[in-house]
Design an enzyme around this catalytic site. Structure first.
Site, short mmCIF file in Angstrom:
data_model
loop_
_atom_site.label_atom_id
_atom_site.label_comp_id
_atom_site.label_asym_id
_atom_site.label_seq_id
_atom_site.Cartn_x
_atom_site.Cartn_y
_atom_site.Cartn_z
N MET A 243 0.84 -1.20 0.00
CA MET A 243 0.00 0.00 0.00
C MET A 243 0.87 1.25 0.00
O MET A 243 1.16 1.84 1.04
CB MET A 243 -0.94 -0.02 1.21
CG MET A 243 -1.83 -1.24 1.27
SD MET A 243 -3.01 -1.21 2.65
CE MET A 243 -1.89 -1.34 4.05
N ASP A 244 1.28 1.67 -1.17
CA ASP A 244 2.24 2.76 -1.30
C ASP A 244 1.55 4.03 -1.79
O ASP A 244 0.70 3.98 -2.68
CB ASP A 244 3.33 2.35 -2.31
CG ASP A 244 4.53 3.28 -2.25
OD1 ASP A 244 4.67 4.01 -1.26
OD2 ASP A 244 5.32 3.27 -3.21
#
Length: 285
Positions: free
Chosen positions: A52-53
């Site tokens: 989850m960037d």
């Protein structure tokens, strides 16, 4: 000339509450159901993992904070995206979803920033127990992988509590990697294998896999890292040798159903090649 009376439709139930959101939600669900039924013609992935960037970049992009006083606001928006994305996965028929939530390397950030993220973690872990779409609808089992002892005590206690409460649930599995890096997991597996062997120091691959945090879980079919980054960032280095890696440009809070469907379609195009390569590798070994 007489006027034709205007027919007004009041979209409320007997308690006076608006029925529009409920109706829209039902229509949206039926459309997704139809879409997923088409996707199921091809093989549906068993396990999808997410890095989850882009939460902080999303906050800056949308000017959600200017002076750094709310460094967690992007992560709060990201949590909403997490719940929605996991719901889509389970509606599609995915049996296992994994998210990389907090790396051991993140402890290198400023102490105040880390503490803010720890408090947010505790808050969101507690919120997981109130997510009806996950628990009541899907009977989800929630697992936390990583060196949980590195977390502050309230976060560690909250994570273990969630695992205990959901351990007997029969639905799909949501795994959350906290205080995790792949190198730490491999080190953990080696130490566990040595403790098992005691006097016999020869260790094989099966010994390591039995002592991984992820022991017993199928390898991811798809790994999605948002924000266009192409690095694994010390995540699932052991488990992704035959995983289809995808890097949409969308920041994590921007990830949508469209991105998820596209990822599955891309996976379905190459699954036979991946299976062929995996079969050859096992045969050679």
């Amino acid at each position: 000339m007489s006027r034709v009376p205007c027919l007004q439709f009041h979209h409320t139930d007997i308690y006076g509450k608006s029925m529009i959101p409920k109706t829209v939600g039902h229509v949206s669900f039926m459309m997704r159901k139809f879409l997923f039924s088409i996707l199921s013609i091809g093989p549906v992935p068993t396990h999808i993992a997410f890095i989850m960037d882009g939460n902080r970049r999303y906050a800056k992009k949308h000017a959600l904070y200017q002076d750094g006083t709310k460094p967690d606001i992007g992560h709060r928006v990201g949590f909403n995206s997490l719940i929605t994305t996991i719901q889509y996965c389970f509606e599609m028929g995915v049996k296992h979803a994994t998210v990389y939530a907090f790396s051991i390397d993140n402890f290198r950030r400023g102490p105040q920033h880390v503490m803010i993220l720890m408090d947010l973690m505790k808050e969101k872990i507690d919120e997981l127990m109130t997510e009806e779409c996950l628990l009541k609808k899907f009977d989800v089992r929630i697992i936390f992988w990583g060196n949980l002892e590195l977390l502050i005590e309230p976060v560690c206690i909250a994570a273990r509590k969630v695992m205990n409460i959901t351990m007997h649930n029969k639905g799909p599995v949501l795994s959350v990697c906290l205080a995790y890096t792949s190198t730490n997991e491999i080190t953990h597996a080696i130490e566990g294998s040595i403790r098992e062997k005691r006097e016999k120091v020869q260790i094989n691959v099966n010994d390591l896999e039995r002592n991984m945090y992820t022991a017993g879980c199928v390898e991811p079919d798809i790994l999605i890292r948002t924000s266009g980054e192409t690095r694994l960032s010390n995540f699932f280095l052991w488990q992704t040798d035959f995983t289809h890696l995808q890097n949409p440009n969308a920041l994590w809070p921007e990830l949508s159903l469209r991105h998820l469907v596209w990822a599955v379609l891309e996976y379905q195009k190459i699954i036979w090649y991946l299976k062929k390569r995996k079969g050859k590798t096992k045969k050679n070994n």
